[in-house]
Design a protein around this motif. Sequence first.
Motif, mmCIF file in Angstrom:
data_model
loop_
_atom_site.group_PDB
_atom_site.id
_atom_site.type_symbol
_atom_site.label_atom_id
_atom_site.label_comp_id
_atom_site.label_asym_id
_atom_site.label_seq_id
_atom_site.Cartn_x
_atom_site.Cartn_y
_atom_site.Cartn_z
ATOM 1 N N UNK A 177 0.803 -1.219 0.000
ATOM 2 C CA UNK A 177 0.000 0.000 0.000
ATOM 3 C C UNK A 177 0.837 1.271 0.000
ATOM 4 N N UNK A 178 2.139 1.137 0.098
ATOM 5 C CA UNK A 178 3.019 2.305 0.140
ATOM 6 C C UNK A 178 3.393 2.697 -1.289
ATOM 7 N N UNK A 179 3.150 3.948 -1.682
ATOM 8 C CA UNK A 179 3.575 4.372 -3.027
ATOM 9 C C UNK A 179 5.078 4.185 -3.180
ATOM 10 N N UNK A 197 12.907 3.135 6.511
ATOM 11 C CA UNK A 197 12.093 2.912 7.715
ATOM 12 C C UNK A 197 10.957 1.929 7.422
ATOM 13 N N UNK A 198 10.282 2.090 6.272
ATOM 14 C CA UNK A 198 9.215 1.155 5.891
ATOM 15 C C UNK A 198 9.767 -0.263 5.771
ATOM 16 N N UNK A 202 8.911 -3.613 8.007
ATOM 17 C CA UNK A 202 8.472 -4.865 7.414
ATOM 18 C C UNK A 202 9.311 -6.025 7.957
ATOM 19 N N UNK A 203 10.633 -5.868 7.981
ATOM 20 C CA UNK A 203 11.487 -6.955 8.455
ATOM 21 C C UNK A 203 11.283 -7.212 9.939
ATOM 22 N N UNK A 255 16.355 -0.905 0.261
ATOM 23 C CA UNK A 255 16.724 -2.223 0.788
ATOM 24 C C UNK A 255 18.225 -2.456 0.738
ATOM 25 N N UNK A 256 18.956 -1.549 0.089
ATOM 26 C CA UNK A 256 20.406 -1.722 -0.024
ATOM 27 C C UNK A 256 21.068 -1.370 1.307
#
Length: 162
Positions: free
Chosen positions: A80-82, A89-90, A94-95, A139-140
Amino acid sequence: MYRRCGCADAVTGKRLGNRCARLANPVHGSGDFAVQVADVSGRRQRLRYWLSVVEQRIRPTTYKAYRDHVRLFLIPYLGLIPLRSLSRRHVMRMFSAVARRRTRYGKPISAATLERIRATLRAALNRSRPEDVIRDNPARGLRLPSPRHVHPMVWTPRRVAA
């Protein structure tokens, strides 16, 4: 709309996908829509588009792992995140949430699985960078928990008796 099937090349054994000559027959194979979304309309379409692009370039087992990571983890937590708003942070949230989940056997998700999920997310986001959908890959460089190394114990007669 694209069509593909699970037929394999007789020589190489690789899946033919959308190159199968039998796809002219409307009952052969399956079809789906793949839409590239290059703005803020979201990650769900982008992840599905990425899967459709990489499917013919990777091994079937790798594709299945990617598909499962997208379906079970990436879309539920980040869908749901653009895409342009996606931040480190998102991804860390999640992790953290995924690390608290349990497998179907009641065990926590392993650090190795978290690394594989991160690799899937990194690969999908790296594909978005050259297309100017995102500037940086959130994610890097993430630091996830290191895997717990299990050291086997030798069962000597004294240990067995104890």
